[in-house]
Design a protein around this motif. Structure first.
Motif, short mmCIF file in Angstrom:
data_model
loop_
_atom_site.label_atom_id
_atom_site.label_comp_id
_atom_site.label_asym_id
_atom_site.label_seq_id
_atom_site.Cartn_x
_atom_site.Cartn_y
_atom_site.Cartn_z
N SER A 327 0.84 -1.20 0.00
CA SER A 327 0.00 0.00 0.00
C SER A 327 0.87 1.24 0.00
CB SER A 327 -0.94 0.00 1.21
OG SER A 327 -0.31 0.59 2.30
N ALA A 396 -2.47 -3.21 -3.19
CA ALA A 396 -2.46 -4.49 -3.92
C ALA A 396 -2.28 -5.61 -2.91
CB ALA A 396 -1.33 -4.51 -4.94
N ALA A 401 -6.11 -5.50 -6.87
CA ALA A 401 -5.42 -4.21 -6.76
C ALA A 401 -6.44 -3.10 -6.98
CB ALA A 401 -4.30 -4.11 -7.79
N ARG A 414 -10.33 -0.95 -10.16
CA ARG A 414 -9.81 -2.15 -9.50
C ARG A 414 -9.59 -3.26 -10.51
NH1 ARG A 414 -13.38 -2.31 -4.87
NH2 ARG A 414 -14.05 -0.22 -5.39
N VAL A 421 1.69 -10.97 -4.04
CA VAL A 421 2.33 -9.76 -3.53
C VAL A 421 3.21 -10.06 -2.33
CG1 VAL A 421 1.89 -7.52 -2.45
CG2 VAL A 421 0.44 -8.29 -4.31
#
Length: 630
Positions: A327, A396, A401, A414, A421
């Motif tokens: 983030s 994400a 995301a 989105r 991730v």
């Protein structure tokens, strides 16, 4: 005892700061090198601030000014400022120094004391000044004040009357707008309404001074030494206000117009209304502020720390390694349509994330090394290079995301693509370390030029003061706690209504359909007269002429009648066909309006350069008495 200031490292991150203890008015600066040495500064910048934070560089001629310094260690070089600076702190930043020596500096700052009552507005409170007699009717007004704010919208002052008169000074998109109406006549309220816009980027939390001088319909509006002169619409000269004039907002009246406008949030000082010191009355508790919110008499500083990037900058901040939620959020402002905003590698070679500005939109590109897809692209927003602050939030996590611009959840973008991730340890803002450019990936966009603030990485606000001391993180060519953005289109250098657009370091004028050409739309593309067209060998026809050349009057279309010996310029109007005149009794008369294809000023320009002028009028009548014939 070393004969001057000489930092142990001679590089571009050194500065010498002076604290005067309280705000002073500073008018000149003088420098010398270090006593009997080869150390002197050949060029420097001066930054100033009220608080030791949020620095502003000294500007001259619309640019961040670099002062020429010394050429030896002993002679004194003094500079008187074009305009005085009011500040408690000044910082000298050496830009260049003697090649055979190092940075060495002795300085003297000249000025005098400065004092003003300051009021802090919290965005709720409104300060009214009530008139002794319920009405105030003025032919002449002088209103002066200084303000500073980090908000781009807010009403600074407002007054209104029963007869439709009003005066409002407010910020819109960080520009200053003065709206005025000296009363309504039968033609309805729009006719008297006058609105003038001036300034730009006024949400920089530095002091700006405003003076409104009105004499009847003639107004001077001065913002920070730049004056605009204009006349109000309508036919009235007096401003009739009822009960009060308010500072910091419009009192809630229940009218729909008042609720949509934000109150001012920030500080004001030296408020003066027609010779009355409003700030002083407020401090002595002689005015009753509205009961919502509170007034305080010291300026509350914002907690944001801006960082300023030029084309060769980058800022590296540490993240929290191996989180499964990526983030990042920040605010930026720029004039350029493109630039790299953020770049970060995922851990465990899972790929990387690049957030950039492309054609004034924010785009996110996630490169994935594990799956077949290769790349996920999403983009959002438009026109984000308008110099205003814009907020970017990007999140994400596994197979998801989301990108949000300016907090607008409704139009957030989105994606639910397959995605793994793991956050990396470094986040680069605005650009890169040089050696990274030739590594495994290439960056899509050039470096960012502009400002950022409120940078959050992995849900933690980045402490830029710690980064400034290079613990943790690193940077190159950035200025921390300063946003030196300049609006090159205010004042507008494009003449004759040309449209100004800009990038970070230049502006250009679009002259389409103005009838002028050149870098600033100065040169008329039409000849000044019919005579000139005849000399070019043109025959009788309709032509555009520009009677005052590059002057302020626009071009107009006329018929050029080229006879053998004379050239006639014919200006048309709307009464060339016969029109019926209605009968009237003897004591009345008939009035017919003529509408010309030229303005009054254009007409005078044509007639004053003409050798001879005539106008043909004919009157046909039937069963009608003409003058006093039978």
């Amino acid at each position: 005892g070393a004969g001057g200031w000489s930092p142990s490292d001679s590089d571009h991150y050194q500065w010498l700061q002076v604290d005067f203890g309280n705000r002073k008015q500073i008018s000149a600066i003088a420098t010398q090198g270090r006593y009997s040495s080869s150390d002197w500064v050949t060029q420097y910048r001066m930054l100033y601030s009220d608080t030791g934070r949020n620095w502003k560089p000294y500007h001259q001629d619309g640019n961040i000014w670099a002062f020429p310094g010394n050429i030896n260690s002993d002679s004194v070089v003094r500079h008187d400022f074009q305009h005085p600076v009011i500040a408690r702190y000044v910082r000298m930043v050496p830009l260049d120094w003697n090649g055979e020596g190092r940075i060495g500096l002795r300085i003297e700052v000249y000025g005098c004391s400065y004092w003003a009552d300051v009021i802090n507005f919290d965005g709720h409170v409104v300060l009214p000044y009530r008139f002794r007699n319920k009405k105030m009717k003025t032919l002449k007004d002088v209103i002066a004040l200084k303000f500073k704010t980090s908000e781009s919208e807010g009403v600074i002052l407002h007054g209104e009357g029963q007869q439709g008169d009003y005066i409002t000074l407010e910020l819109k998109k960080a520009k200053l707008v003065l709206s005025l109406n000296l009363g309504i006549n039968q033609l309805g309220p729009i006719y008297g309404h006058t609105s003038v816009m001036t300034g730009s980027l006024l949400d920089d939390h530095h002091w700006h001074s405003v003076v409104i001088e009105r004499q009847g319909r003639s107004i001077n509006l001065t913002l920070d030494r730049g004056t605009q002169h204009f006349r109000t619409n309508g036919e009235f000269d007096y401003l009739d206000l009822d009960y009060e004039i308010t500072f910091g907002g419009i009192p809630f009246s229940g009218k729909p117009s008042s609720s949509s406008r934000k109150n001012f949030k920030g500080c004001m000082e030296s408020i003066n209304y027609n010779g009355i010191n409003i700030t002083d009355l407020a401090r002595r508790k002689k005015l009753e502020p509205s009961n919502v919110g509170n007034l305080s008499f010291s300026c509350v500083e914002p907690y944001t720390v801006p960082v300023f990037f030029n084309a060769t900058s980058y800022l590296e901040v540490p993240g929290r390694l191996n989180q499964d939620l990526f983030s990042v959020s920040f605010q930026f402002r720029t004039w350029n349509p493109s630039g790299l905003l953020v770049f970060s590698h995922f851990a465990e070679n899972l790929g990387n994330v690049e957030i950039d500005l492309t054609e004034s939109k924010v785009g996110v590109h996630i490169n994935i090394t594990q799956t077949k897809m290769g790349q996920i692209d999403i983009s959002s927003g438009s026109g984000l290079n308008d110099g205003q602050w814009h907020e970017v939030r990007f999140l994400a996590k596994e197979n998801f995301a989301i990108l949000t611009i300016d907090g607008d959840e409704a139009s957030a973008v989105r994606t639910n693509s397959p995605l793994q991730v793991k956050t990396g340890e470094k986040y680069f803002f605005g650009g890169f370390l040089n050696q990274m450019n030739n590594s495994s990936h290439s960056v899509l966009q050039p470096s960012f030029q502009g400002c950022m603030q409120l940078i959050q990485v992995d849900d933690q606000l980045v402490n830029l003061y710690q980064v400034a001391q290079r613990k943790p993180g690193s940077f190159a060519n950035v200025s921390i706690d300063m946003c030196a953005i300049i609006d090159r289109c205010v004042p507008n250098h494009c003449e004759h209504g040309g449209k100004c657009s800009q990038t970070w370091d230049s502006f250009k004028c679009t002259c389409d359909e103005t009838g002028y050409s050149g870098a600033t739309c100065h040169n008329s593309i039409y000849e000044p007269s019919c005579e000139a067209y005849k000399h070019l060998g043109q025959t009788s026809n309709y032509y555009w002429i520009d009677p005052d050349g590059s002057g302020p009057l626009g071009p107009l279309k006329v018929y050029c009648n080229m006879t053998e010996d004379k050239v006639w310029t014919i200006v048309s109007h709307d009464l060339q066909m016969q029109t019926t005149v209605l009968g009237y009794n003897p004591e009345k008369y008939s009035v017919t309006q003529l509408v010309y294809s030229a303005s009054m000023d254009q007409m005078s320009a044509i007639t004053s350069s003409a050798e001879y002028c005539e106008q043909y009028v004919s009157y046909f009548c039937k069963m009608s008495r003409l003058l006093n014939t039978p």
